[in-house]
Design a protein around this motif. Structure first.
Motif, mmCIF file in Angstrom:
data_model
loop_
_atom_site.group_PDB
_atom_site.id
_atom_site.type_symbol
_atom_site.label_atom_id
_atom_site.label_comp_id
_atom_site.label_asym_id
_atom_site.label_seq_id
_atom_site.Cartn_x
_atom_site.Cartn_y
_atom_site.Cartn_z
ATOM 1 N N ALA A 1 30.030 14.687 64.725
ATOM 2 C CA ALA A 1 31.458 14.401 64.669
ATOM 3 C C ALA A 1 32.084 14.908 63.383
ATOM 4 N N LEU A 2 31.299 15.002 62.312
ATOM 5 C CA LEU A 2 31.848 15.326 61.002
ATOM 6 C C LEU A 2 30.719 15.819 60.107
ATOM 7 N N LEU A 3 31.019 16.795 59.254
ATOM 8 C CA LEU A 3 30.045 17.273 58.279
ATOM 9 C C LEU A 3 30.550 16.970 56.879
ATOM 10 N N ILE B 1 36.130 9.501 58.558
ATOM 11 C CA ILE B 1 34.903 9.372 59.353
ATOM 12 C C ILE B 1 35.202 8.715 60.704
ATOM 13 N N TYR B 2 35.934 7.590 60.678
ATOM 14 C CA TYR B 2 36.261 6.890 61.927
ATOM 15 C C TYR B 2 37.090 7.789 62.854
ATOM 16 N N ARG C 1 37.550 11.373 67.647
ATOM 17 C CA ARG C 1 37.864 12.675 68.231
ATOM 18 C C ARG C 1 36.639 13.289 68.903
ATOM 19 N N ALA C 2 35.471 13.092 68.289
ATOM 20 C CA ALA C 2 34.240 13.638 68.870
ATOM 21 C C ALA C 2 33.955 12.991 70.215
ATOM 22 N N LYS C 3 34.152 11.678 70.321
ATOM 23 C CA LYS C 3 33.940 10.989 71.595
ATOM 24 C C LYS C 3 34.903 11.505 72.653
ATOM 25 N N GLU C 4 36.154 11.706 72.258
ATOM 26 C CA GLU C 4 37.145 12.236 73.199
ATOM 27 C C GLU C 4 36.758 13.639 73.641
ATOM 28 N N ARG C 5 36.254 14.441 72.694
ATOM 29 C CA ARG C 5 35.855 15.807 73.009
ATOM 30 C C ARG C 5 34.668 15.821 73.980
ATOM 31 N N ILE C 6 33.703 14.929 73.734
ATOM 32 C CA ILE C 6 32.527 14.849 74.605
ATOM 33 C C ILE C 6 32.921 14.384 76.001
ATOM 34 N N ASN C 7 33.815 13.390 76.079
ATOM 35 C CA ASN C 7 34.279 12.913 77.386
ATOM 36 C C ASN C 7 35.017 14.019 78.141
ATOM 37 N N ALA C 8 35.866 14.755 77.407
ATOM 38 C CA ALA C 8 36.610 15.847 78.026
ATOM 39 C C ALA C 8 35.654 16.931 78.504
ATOM 40 N N GLN C 9 34.636 17.239 77.684
ATOM 41 C CA GLN C 9 33.686 18.279 78.066
ATOM 42 C C GLN C 9 32.874 17.873 79.289
#
Length: 268
Positions: free
Chosen positions: A9-11, A78-79, A84-92
């Motif tokens: 989700a973040l680096l 971070i939060y 956003r990462a969860k939304e991106r994974i769900n969309a993918q």
């Protein structure tokens, strides 16, 4: 070291690493994973270096000597990135499911959507759109023709001119696509871009005849990518045209049908 960051989700990147140079790592990450947010941490009291990192794609920077004072701000990043990462994974996941279904229904449309997405995201990157808007463009492009599932295959592959009833099916597919996704929890801007991808600046498009200022930027980008890819690709009823044909059409109609800057960026 080999980078494999698709699921992150973040680096958090320290510019002063023992086994590599931080800015070089940032460049590599940005090239391989342009949508991965990067926050730079540095103990070097060199503000110009930190700003250079921002210019090269970092989301923000923090001096390690001041990190305690900015803990809340860092946690918010971070939060937000995890969300956003969860939304991106769900969309993918949704995109993957629909792509598999589309491929079974109409392989040409499935391939077309993938290629449109590749071209649209390249345009978005050249235009230096935000990470958030690039994600809207990518997902919208990958799903822009999902409404064609409701169109009989005989119409999609018909070599001649469509009659009025057949044309009605085609005109309705952006709305059908949006309706298919209404319960998906996708960002509403993605749905909007899907509806708009056949709209034109002069109001001659469909389904609503929207004009320039009424069409979102993601919708305008997908419209250009959609037309360009359709022209240069083989279809069941015709052979592919040379890229020069697509470039000529876009440039002749920039400012009239298509956003000028987007059309020019596509041709670059």
């Amino acid at each position: 070291a080999q980078l494999a960051l698709e699921q992150y989700a973040l680096l958090l990147l320290d510019l002063n690493l023992p086994d590599s140079r931080g800015l070089e790592t940032l460049y590599k990450v940005h090239d391989l994973y342009p949508d991965l947010p990067v926050i730079v941490l540095t103990g070097l009291e060199d503000e110009s270096l930190a700003y250079e990192a921002m210019d090269k794609g970092a989301e923000n920077f923090f001096f390690k000597t001041e990190i305690t004072a900015h803990t809340n701000m860092l946690l918010r990043y971070i939060y937000s990135s995890v969300k956003r990462a969860k939304e991106r994974i769900n969309a993918q996941s949704l995109v993957d499911t629909l792509s598999t279904f589309n491929a079974k229904q109409d392989i040409y449309t499935a391939i077309h959507q993938k290629r449109v997405a590749e071209l649209a995201i390249e345009i978005a990157r050249k235009l230096k759109l935000s990470r958030d808007e690039r994600n809207i463009v990518r997902t919208g492009a990958l799903l822009h023709d999902n409404g064609k599932n409701s169109i009989p295959g005989t119409i999609l592959s018909k070599p001649g001119k469509l009659n009025d009833i057949e044309h009605m099916y085609i005109v309705k597919h952006p709305e059908e696509g949006a309706d298919n996704l209404k319960d998906s929890r996708l960002d509403p801007r993605i749905i909007q871009a899907i509806i708009e991808h056949h709209e034109r600046l002069d109001g001659s498009g469909y389904p609503f005849g929207l004009k320039a200022g009424q069409i979102s930027r993601p919708g305008r980008i997908i419209a250009v990518a959609d037309v360009a890819e359709a022209i240069i690709s083989h279809r069941p009823y015709r052979e592919a045209f040379a890229p020069e044909v697509a470039y000529k059409y876009l440039l002749e109609n920039k400012g009239k049908l298509f956003d000028s800057k987007i059309a020019e960026t596509c041709v670059e």
